[in-house]
Scaffold this active site. Structure first.
Site, PDB file in Angstrom:
ATOM      1  N   ARG A 117      47.822  43.751  34.642  1.00 21.29           N
ATOM      2  CA  ARG A 117      47.437  45.138  34.940  1.00 21.29           C
ATOM      3  C   ARG A 117      48.683  46.020  34.826  1.00 21.29           C
ATOM      4  O   ARG A 117      49.640  45.833  35.576  1.00 21.29           O
ATOM      5  CB  ARG A 117      46.875  45.228  36.355  1.00 21.29           C
ATOM      6  N   HIS A 162      49.578  41.799  39.873  1.00 15.64           N
ATOM      7  CA  HIS A 162      48.966  41.776  38.547  1.00 15.64           C
ATOM      8  C   HIS A 162      49.919  42.310  37.476  1.00 15.64           C
ATOM      9  O   HIS A 162      49.880  41.867  36.329  1.00 15.64           O
ATOM     10  CB  HIS A 162      47.691  42.623  38.543  1.00 15.64           C
ATOM     11  N   ASP A 169      42.074  37.897  38.494  1.00 13.83           N
ATOM     12  CA  ASP A 169      40.876  37.945  39.327  1.00 13.83           C
ATOM     13  C   ASP A 169      39.744  37.304  38.535  1.00 13.83           C
ATOM     14  O   ASP A 169      39.485  37.691  37.387  1.00 13.83           O
ATOM     15  CB  ASP A 169      40.503  39.386  39.658  1.00 13.83           C
ATOM     16  N   GLU A 248      41.412  37.848  49.432  1.00 12.30           N
ATOM     17  CA  GLU A 248      40.477  37.985  48.318  1.00 12.30           C
ATOM     18  C   GLU A 248      40.168  36.607  47.722  1.00 12.30           C
ATOM     19  O   GLU A 248      41.081  35.944  47.212  1.00 12.30           O
ATOM     20  CB  GLU A 248      41.066  38.890  47.225  1.00 12.30           C
ATOM     21  N   HIS A 251      41.285  36.128  43.806  1.00 13.72           N
ATOM     22  CA  HIS A 251      42.641  36.503  43.375  1.00 13.72           C
ATOM     23  C   HIS A 251      43.601  35.319  43.452  1.00 13.72           C
ATOM     24  O   HIS A 251      43.760  34.700  44.503  1.00 13.72           O
ATOM     25  CB  HIS A 251      43.116  37.642  44.287  1.00 13.72           C
TER      26      HIS A 251
END
Length: 271
Positions: A117, A162, A169, A248, A251
């Site tokens: 990301r 990320h 994810d 999470e 993740h």
């Protein structure tokens, strides 16, 4: 580039050993270059050469690039996602290929929501979180979380793992049913229901039906099958060198990530 740098360092070393002299300023620059090259994982944030396109490196994966679409907690396509492309460092992709083979033997395929990301996307998240009037997607992704708490509660931050290129994810796709495995909650749900220890012990993989705290969440408990599905994904990822996140279930980060201090900012792209 790495070979060229090594060659340059070798030439420099040979010059010094041979008694060749450099001007003080040149010597200082050369020393700085040497130190920079020797510092592991330090590259330009715009350098994508050590990244691979995940669909090419791991052909078995299914992609649903949420931040390329508008079905995400912001409600818009996110900055930097100009192609429905997922990238990872080559090290993380190699480990994920082992995970894909592992779960395939169990009747599943991996479905990827996000991986590398760019920092510009994280900046987009921050700007959205600061705009308290934009709650278009609240009912879908953060129904019980006040938007004023997104930073304080850790849902949004100025930096993301990320962006270092070795975090992703994902979920499981059940080949028998032709649907995503039921995880008892959606990807990117902000809430305690997304924690891996929700209604069970992730260390033992045992379902308990219990959770911490006295407040009853909107979605309540998850059942034993849903918890088990989370554990199938978690255990496969851990077996092949990834570490989980405590908040999470979807993740994971490669334990030995190659760029632990570099936050990349190039746009994901097909090579």
């Amino acid at each position: 580039m790495k070979m060229m740098r090594k060659k340059w360092l070798g030439i420099l070393g040979g010059m010094l050993l041979a008694g060749c002299s450099l001007f003080p300023a040149q010597a200082e620059m050369a020393a700085a270059e040497t130190a920079a090259v020797q510092q592991a994982g330090k590259v330009s944030p715009e350098d994508s050469r050590d990244f691979v396109v995940l669909s090419e490196a791991v052909p078995d994966v299914i992609l649903e690039v949420r931040y390329y679409s508008t079905y995400n907690f912001v409600g818009d396509r996110i900055a930097g996602y100009e192609q429905p492309c997922v990238m990872l460092t080559k090290e993380a992709a190699a480990a994920l290929k082992e995970v894909a083979a592992d779960v395939k033997k169990q009747g599943y395929r991996l479905k990827i929501y996000d991986a590398y990301r760019p920092q510009m996307a994280v900046d987009n998240f921050v700007a959205w979180a600061e705009n308290l009037d934009d709650t278009r997607m609240k009912a879908y992704f953060y129904p019980q979380v006040d938007k004023t708490r997104l930073f304080a509660d850790g849902y949004i931050d100025a930096k993301s793992g990320h962006s270092r290129g070795s975090t992703l994810d994902l979920t499981l796709f059940d080949m028998n049913t032709g649907k995503e495995a039921d995880m008892g909650g959606v990807f990117d749900h902000f809430g305690v229901e997304s924690h891996p220890d929700w209604c069970g012990d992730p260390e033992t993989g045992k379902y308990t039906g219990k959770y911490k705290g006295s407040k009853q969440p909107q979605d309540g408990q998850i059942n034993e099958v849903q918890f088990k599905n989370r554990m199938i994904l978690r255990q496969a990822m851990l077996r092949h060198g990834f570490k989980p996140l405590a908040t999470e279930w979807w993740h994971f980060t490669l334990k030995d990530e190659p760029y632990p201090d570099t936050y990349f900012n190039f746009k994901p792209h097909m090579k």
